[in-house]
Scaffold this active site. Structure first.
Site, PDB file in Angstrom:
ATOM      1  CG  ASP A 160      -8.325  35.339  10.821  1.00 41.11           C
ATOM      2  OD1 ASP A 160      -8.042  34.137  11.012  1.00 41.11           O
ATOM      3  OD2 ASP A 160      -8.770  36.079  11.725  1.00 41.11           O
ATOM      4  CB  SER A 162     -10.128  33.448  18.919  1.00 42.44           C
ATOM      5  OG  SER A 162      -9.179  32.555  18.364  1.00 42.44           O
ATOM      6  CG  HIS A 181      -9.795  32.732  13.771  1.00 44.26           C
ATOM      7  ND1 HIS A 181      -9.115  33.922  13.791  1.00 44.26           N
ATOM      8  CD2 HIS A 181      -9.722  32.219  15.010  1.00 44.26           C
ATOM      9  CE1 HIS A 181      -8.642  34.131  15.021  1.00 44.26           C
ATOM     10  NE2 HIS A 181      -8.995  33.110  15.781  1.00 44.26           N
TER      11      HIS A 181
END
Ligand SMILES: *[C@@H]1O[C@H](CO)[C@@H](O)[C@H](O)[C@H]1NC(C)=O
Ligand SMILES: *[C@@H]1O[C@H](CO)[C@@H](O)[C@H](O)[C@H]1NC(C)=O
Ligand SMILES: *[C@@H]1O[C@H](CO)[C@@H](O)[C@H](O)[C@H]1NC(C)=O
Length: 355
Positions: free
Chosen positions: A330, A43, A333
């Site tokens: 978050d 991600s 990340h």
């Protein structure tokens, strides 16, 4: 070079004068250029591929993208630019690196590179059963399809040259170590599991080399014990970094560094750069103020303790007032600023190894 002079100069000011000549050139040696950036991984480097198939690991809603071209959620798991965007810019290739599954991609976009990465991805096939991302072996197949498309409208030799002068970036293994190792504890101890994943990294490196890639950047594992979500779960009241997770990451990194070096010496035409993501991130977490950060133990989105993907959304999770003071966006990340400060740390070594 497509980079405008203003951007180059801004980048140089941002990236410290060490990286750039006083004439405002890019970080590259004068006699080389990079044709394309090809990114594989999880991600942190997903440029929106997860928008295009059925997975819960998405980031195509606000506040993701809050600072991306004036507030466009694209599926990037951060507020603004990701590491692939910043790398494409630093290497003078383009300002944004697109997702390979983006249906609007033109042939000329393909010629300067794409990201095959997918949120939740890992090398262990078990990982994407847990996270529902596109595994690294699926990404390898996507790369083979990409090569076919690349050769559709240009001569084979031109396409070969693009790949030969490209830089491939691999950022993966984190989900394997964080999510899959605990459920595979009966089969593997941490050392044997880390070793298995390293072998999969080398296999992947070998595969893309066989397909023509010569310059390969491999990011080490992240200090997994220090991501906000892991601190929340295992870091106690003080939300400190969790040693167990960091130790697994270090174990993996030591083996990875060693084996990549050996691999590189048996392929003299290759240039393999091991990026010490772990220690670059740790040096920022340990000296936040030196880099302009106030908060490094929680994310900007919502409470900052756990939220990621659907839990970080406009309704439930108002973001922090000043994103530039937060290293994490978050629960997992980095913010755009976090990414760019890490890049400052790693770029010069990377360039020296690749050229
Ligand atoms: C670029 O220049 C350096 C220094 O002269 C040289 O060592 C290197 O081989 C050159 N690279 C290419 C691709 O021409
Ligand atoms: C690929 O690039 C390397 C250096 O970047 C060069 O030495 C080599 O000749 C190139 N090979 C092909 C097939 O273009
Ligand atoms: C990588 O692993 C796959 C699956 O185990 C295998 O089929 C393939 O031959 C390996 N590739 C290389 C280059 O070792």
């Amino acid at each position: 070079m497509r980079l405008s002079i203003v951007k180059v100069i801004l980048f140089c000011v941002y990236a410290s004068v060490l990286l750039c000549g006083s004439d405002g050139s890019t970080v590259l040696p004068k006699n080389v250029s990079v044709s394309a950036i090809l990114v594989f991984g999880d991600s942190s480097v997903d440029q929106g591929n997860n928008n295009y198939y059925n997975t819960w690991g998405k980031a195509n809603f606000l506040p993701y993208g809050e600072d991306f071209m004036g507030g466009i959620p694209t599926g990037r798991f951060t507020n603004g630019k990701t590491m692939p965007d910043l790398l494409a810019e630093a290497f003078g290739v383009k300002d944004y690196l697109p997702a390979s599954l983006d249906p609007l991609l033109k042939d000329k976009d393909l010629q300067t590179g794409v990201s095959f990465a997918s949120g939740g991805s890992g090398f262990d096939p078990q990982t994407t059963k847990i996270t529902s991302g596109l595994s690294m072996s699926v990404q390898l197949d996507m790369f083979k399809q990409y090569l076919g498309k690349l050769k559709r409208n240009i001569e084979e030799e031109v396409a070969d040259n693009i790949i030969n002068n490209s830089i491939a970036v691999i950022v993966a293994g984190n989900n394997d170590l964080l999510f899959t190792l605990p459920v595979r504890r009966l089969q593997y101890d941490a050392a044997s599991y880390a070793n298995m994943i390293v072998n999969m990294v080398l296999n992947f490196t070998q595969e893309i080399y066989t397909l023509g890639v010569r310059r390969i950047v491999v990011f080490s594992a992240f200090p997994l014990g220090c991501v906000p979500a892991v601190r929340t779960v295992g870091g106690g009241l003080g939300r400190s970094c969790v040693d167990k997770e960091n130790n697994v990451a270090q174990l993996f990194n030591n083996v990875l560094k060693h084996k990549l070096q050996i691999w590189g010496t048996s392929y003299p035409q290759s240039r393999v750069a091991f990026v010490d993501y772990y220690n670059s991130v740790m040096s920022i977490i340990e000296n936040p103020h030196k880099y302009g950060f106030d908060v490094v133990d929680r994310g900007c989105c919502g409470t900052g303790e756990l939220e990621a993907t659907y839990l970080c959304n406009k309704l439930t999770a108002p973001t922090c007032p000043d994103r530039s003071k937060y290293f994490f966006w978050d629960g997992f990340h980095l913010t755009e600023k976090g990414n760019s400060i890490v890049l400052n740390h790693i770029l010069q070594d990377m360039v020296n190894t690749l050229f």
